[in-house]
Enzyme design. Structure first.
Site, PDB file in Angstrom:
ATOM      1  N   ASP A   1      24.791  19.329   6.318  1.00 55.34           N
ATOM      2  CA  ASP A   1      25.906  19.453   7.284  1.00 55.34           C
ATOM      3  C   ASP A   1      25.996  20.609   8.329  1.00 55.34           C
ATOM      4  O   ASP A   1      26.450  20.597   9.363  1.00 55.34           O
ATOM      5  CB  ASP A   1      27.413  19.398   6.737  1.00 55.34           C
ATOM      6  CG  ASP A   1      27.892  20.592   5.764  1.00 55.34           C
ATOM      7  OD1 ASP A   1      28.790  20.508   5.291  1.00 55.34           O
ATOM      8  OD2 ASP A   1      27.280  21.539   6.281  1.00 55.34           O
TER       9      ASP A   1
ATOM     10  N   CYS B   1      47.267   1.251   3.754  1.00 51.68           N
ATOM     11  CA  CYS B   1      47.501   2.360   3.251  1.00 51.68           C
ATOM     12  C   CYS B   1      47.467   3.597   3.892  1.00 51.68           C
ATOM     13  O   CYS B   1      46.849   3.495   5.087  1.00 51.68           O
ATOM     14  CB  CYS B   1      46.349   2.851   1.974  1.00 51.68           C
ATOM     15  SG  CYS B   1      46.508   4.362   1.321  1.00 51.68           S
TER      16      CYS B   1
HETATM   17  S1  SF4 Z   1      41.554   7.274   3.132  1.00 50.14           S
HETATM   18 FE1  SF4 Z   1      42.340   6.923   1.141  1.00 50.14          FE
HETATM   19  S2  SF4 Z   1      44.458   7.510   1.172  1.00 50.14           S
HETATM   20 FE2  SF4 Z   1      43.803   7.651   3.381  1.00 50.14          FE
HETATM   21  S3  SF4 Z   1      44.216   5.599   4.120  1.00 50.14           S
HETATM   22 FE3  SF4 Z   1      42.449   5.339   3.449  1.00 50.14          FE
HETATM   23  S4  SF4 Z   1      42.646   4.482   1.340  1.00 50.14           S
HETATM   24 FE4  SF4 Z   1      44.581   5.548   1.935  1.00 50.14          FE
END
Ligand code: SF4
Ligand code: SF4
Length: 340
Positions: free
Chosen positions: A128, A185
Site C-alpha cells: 500500500d 445489505c
Molecule cells: S461491505 Fe459488508 S456490511 Fe457493507 S454492504 Fe457489503 S456485505 Fe454489508
C-alpha cells in the site's frame, strides 16, 4: 538476462504463497485498474483530505505499465489479521494491535517474488505505500470484492485481509474476478459513526475515523470528536458489522497479535503518561509509530473526553501542561467535557 531455472506457473506460485503463510493468493493481468476514472474524480473532489500521497501520480497508481514497463501479470497475496479485541478501555483497529504489517507482507512477498526473478523475469513488490490501486486489483484477481464500505471482502475471511502485490513481466494464468455479494445489505453504511460512507461504495475519507486518528496531522475538528467514541487509533466499525465476518478466524501470523500485556491494563492513562523514549521503544515495530507521540496523545485525549471520568482528570491536567500545543488543546477539550 538468462533464465537460471524454469519459470513458475500460476499453480506453483500459489503453492509457494501457501508455504510462505499467505491465506489468499490470486492472479490478474497487468491491465490498468478498472476504477481509474472513479479514483481520479475522488481525489480531484478533495475526498482524500490531507492524504496527498494518494492523489499524486494518478497514472502511476492506476496503470501497472507505468510502474513496471512490460508487466504482464499481477500477483495479489494477503494475510488474515483478525483477532479478538483485547479487554480494557480504548480500542485500537485490529491491524494495528501487533507489528507493522508492511514489514511482514514485504518480507513474504519478496520471498514469493524470488521464484520469479530466479527465472530471469522482472518483478516489483508493493504493499500500500506503492503507487498502485490495490483493492480493485484484488477484486480482479478473484480474492474478494470491494464492498459498499469500500473494504475488500473475502467470502470466508471477511474484511480482515492485508494485501500486497507483485507486478511481474512473467505471463501467468489469471483468475476469474470476484463477484460482489453485498446484495441488499447496507449494515456498514448505517453503522459508520461519522457518516463517512456517503453512499454505497463511496467513502469521504475526511470524515472517516481512520483518517481523523491516523492521517490527519493537526487538530481533529471539534464537531467530529464526540463521534470518535473510544477509538484511539483507527476504526473497525464497518468491518465488525459486515455479515461476511461470520467465518472470521484468528490470524495465523503471531506478529499481528496484540502483546499479552495489552489485555486488562488501563491503556488510556498509561498512554497519556508515556514519555518520548518509552513511546519510541514500545511502538518501534508498530503501525502506531506513524502518528508519533503527539498524534497518539491527541487521540487518547479525545477518547477520554468521550468516555473518561473524574479519575482521569489528574492525567489530563498533566497533559494540558505538555509542551506540544496539539496535545494541550485536546487535553483541555477533554477536561471541559468531563467537568461539563
Ligand atoms: S461491505 Fe459488508 S456490511 Fe457493507 S454492504 Fe457489503 S456485505 Fe454489508
Ligand atoms: S472505518 Fe469507521 S469511520 Fe471509517 S468508514 Fe468505516 S465505520 Fe466509518
Amino acid at each position: 538476462m538468462n533464465a537460471l531455472v524454469a519459470a513458475p506457473d500460476s499453480v506453483a506460485i500459489k503453492a509457494r504463497a501457501r508455504e510462505l503463510g499467505f491465506d489468499v493468493c490470486g492472479i490478474t493481468s497487468a491491465d490498468p485498474a478498472r476504477h481509474a476514472d472513479f479514483f481520479r474524480q475522488w481525489s480531484a473532489d478533495g475526498k482524500a483530505g490531507e492524504m496527498q500521497w494518494l492523489a499524486r501520480n494518478p497514472d502511476r497508481r492506476t496503470d501497472p505499465q507505468a510502474v513496471l514497463p512490460g508487466a504482464r501479470s499481477i500477483i495479489v497475496a494477503g494475510l488474515n489479521y483478525w483477532q479478538p479485541q483485547p479487554e480494557g478501555r480504548g480500542r485500537v483497529a485490529r491491524y494495528a494491535l501487533g507489528d507493522d504489517y508492511h514489514h511482514i507482507l514485504l518480507e513474504k512477498l519478496a520471498a514469493l517474488a524470488a521464484a520469479i526473478t530466479e527465472a530471469g523475469e522482472q518483478s516489483k513488490v508493493y504493499v500500500d505505500t506503492g503507487p498502485i490501486l490495490e483493492k480493485p486489483l484484488a477484486e480482479r484477481a478473484g480474492i474478494g470484492w470491494q464492498g459498499k464500505s469500500t473494504m475488500l471482502i473475502h467470502p470466508k475471511l471477511g474484511p480482515w485481509l492485508l494485501i500486497g502485490e507483485i507486478l511481474t513481466t512473467l505471463e501467468l494464468e489469471a483468475d476469474p474476478p470476484a463477484r460482489d455479494h453485498c446484495g441488499s445489505c447496507s449494515r456498514c453504511i448505517s453503522a459508520c459513526p461519522t457518516g463517512a460512507i456517503t453512499a454505497p461504495y463511496q467513502l469521504d475519507a475526511r470524515r472517516c475515523i481512520a483518517y481523523l486518528t491516523i492521517e490527519l496531522k493537526g487538530s481533529i475538528p471539534e464537531e467530529l470528536r464526540p463521534l470518535i467514541g473510544d477509538r484511539v487509533y483507527g476504526c473497525d466499525e464497518c468491518l465488525d458489522v459486515c455479515p461476511w465476518n461470520r467465518f472470521a478466524q484468528t490470524t495465523r501470523e503471531a506478529r499481528f497479535l496484540a502483546p499479552p500485556e495489552e489485555s486488562g491494563r488501563d491503556r488510556l492513562r498509561d498512554l497519556l503518561e508515556i514519555t518520548p523514549a518509552e513511546f519510541k521503544r514500545r511502538f518501534a515495530n508498530s503501525p502506531i509509530l506513524r502518528v508519533k507521540r503527539r498524534g497518539l496523545l491527541r487521540n487518547v485525549c479525545v477518547v477520554l473526553g468521550n468516555i473518561g471520568t473524574a479519575e482521569d482528570l489528574p492525567a489530563l491536567e498533566k497533559a494540558a501542561r505538555e509542551e506540544e500545543p496539539l496535545v494541550r488543546e485536546h487535553a483541555e477539550w477533554a477536561i471541559r467535557r468531563i467537568k461539563g
